[in-house]
Motif scaffolding. Structure first.
Motif, PDB file in Angstrom:
ATOM      1  N   THR A   3       4.372  -5.125  -2.995  1.00  0.00           N
ATOM      2  CA  THR A   3       4.356  -3.922  -3.831  1.00  0.00           C
ATOM      3  C   THR A   3       5.688  -3.719  -4.531  1.00  0.00           C
ATOM      4  O   THR A   3       5.734  -3.136  -5.599  1.00  0.00           O
ATOM      5  N   HIS A  49      -0.597   8.576  -3.588  1.00  0.00           N
ATOM      6  CA  HIS A  49      -0.528   8.341  -2.144  1.00  0.00           C
ATOM      7  C   HIS A  49       0.622   9.165  -1.594  1.00  0.00           C
ATOM      8  O   HIS A  49       1.723   9.164  -2.162  1.00  0.00           O
ATOM      9  N   ARG A  51       2.994   9.769   1.674  1.00  0.00           N
ATOM     10  CA  ARG A  51       3.469   9.153   2.915  1.00  0.00           C
ATOM     11  C   ARG A  51       4.546  10.030   3.543  1.00  0.00           C
ATOM     12  O   ARG A  51       5.269  10.719   2.839  1.00  0.00           O
ATOM     13  N   PRO A 137      -1.432   2.933  -5.993  1.00  0.00           N
ATOM     14  CA  PRO A 137      -1.566   4.237  -6.641  1.00  0.00           C
ATOM     15  C   PRO A 137      -0.826   4.245  -7.973  1.00  0.00           C
ATOM     16  O   PRO A 137      -0.019   3.350  -8.252  1.00  0.00           O
ATOM     17  N   GLU A 140       3.339   7.097  -5.764  1.00  0.00           N
ATOM     18  CA  GLU A 140       3.455   7.266  -4.322  1.00  0.00           C
ATOM     19  C   GLU A 140       4.577   8.264  -4.086  1.00  0.00           C
ATOM     20  O   GLU A 140       5.639   8.173  -4.706  1.00  0.00           O
ATOM     21  N   ASN A 142       6.862   9.724  -1.052  1.00  0.00           N
ATOM     22  CA  ASN A 142       7.324   9.588   0.331  1.00  0.00           C
ATOM     23  C   ASN A 142       8.154  10.819   0.667  1.00  0.00           C
ATOM     24  O   ASN A 142       9.154  11.095  -0.005  1.00  0.00           O
ATOM     25  N   TYR A 157       3.709   2.993  -9.734  1.00  0.00           N
ATOM     26  CA  TYR A 157       3.165   1.638  -9.671  1.00  0.00           C
ATOM     27  C   TYR A 157       2.301   1.312 -10.884  1.00  0.00           C
ATOM     28  O   TYR A 157       1.703   0.243 -10.937  1.00  0.00           O
TER      29      TYR A 157
END
Length: 184
Positions: A3, A49, A51, A137, A140, A142, A157
């Protein structure tokens, strides 16, 4: 392919408190709902996403984002149901939580692949529980504990995600939301 080879952009910001989290979600929501002027013909929606450790703010961010997208009424956590879905105008919004998955294929067995359509908002908490089976995604996020708040690392991404990052106005480190004092 890792990734890391697909990262198109990355920013970090400090979220001092819940109002900072809501402010970030409020900036991202209109980007999901509007046509992208940098990429004409790109459908509304996108995949995000989320995280972070337990309690890092994933569900709080998701709720704030859904509210900013126009979802009214109660916004439940999908921790037990795995999926909560909403519709705002002609756009579907899906909030998934894979925390309880013990096998990466469970999300496929649950039939969730079908909701990863292009013209929908798809928020996935604990995407790592699906292993490498999920598509990348657009963005993302985090979240990690930092001092008394959270550090948010946003990674694009896709071209769509990269476009979103360029539109965000992130507060400088140490700033306080309007109406808040340094001691709050």
């Amino acid at each position: 392919m890792t990734t890391e080879n697909r990262i198109l952009g990355e920013v970090e910001t400090f979220l001092e408190d819940e109002s900072s989290t809501i402010a970030l979600a409020s900036q991202i929501a209109p980007l999901l709902l509007a046509d992208d002027p940098d990429h004409p013909g790109t459908p509304q929606g996108g995949r995000i996403h989320l995280r972070g450790d337990l309690g890092a703010g994933k569900t709080s961010f998701a709720r704030a984002l859904l509210r900013a997208c126009g979802v009214t009424g109660r916004i439940k956590s999908p921790s037990y149901a795995l999926l909560e879905s909403y519709k705002v105008s002609n756009l579907y919004l899906y909030h998934l939580d894979f925390y309880r998955f013990s096998d990466p294929r469970e999300w496929i067995d649950a039939g969730f692949r079908d909701i990863l359509q292009k013209q929908a908002v798809v928020l996935i908490e604990w995407p790592e529980q699906a292993g490498g089976l999920l598509p990348l995604p657009d963005l993302e996020i985090n979240l990690s504990y930092a001092e008394s708040g959270r550090q948010a690392r946003l990674i694009a991404y896709s071209n769509k995600g990269q476009s979103w990052l360029t539109r965000l106005v992130l507060p400088p480190r140490g700033s306080h939301p309007p109406g808040a004092s340094a001691g709050v």
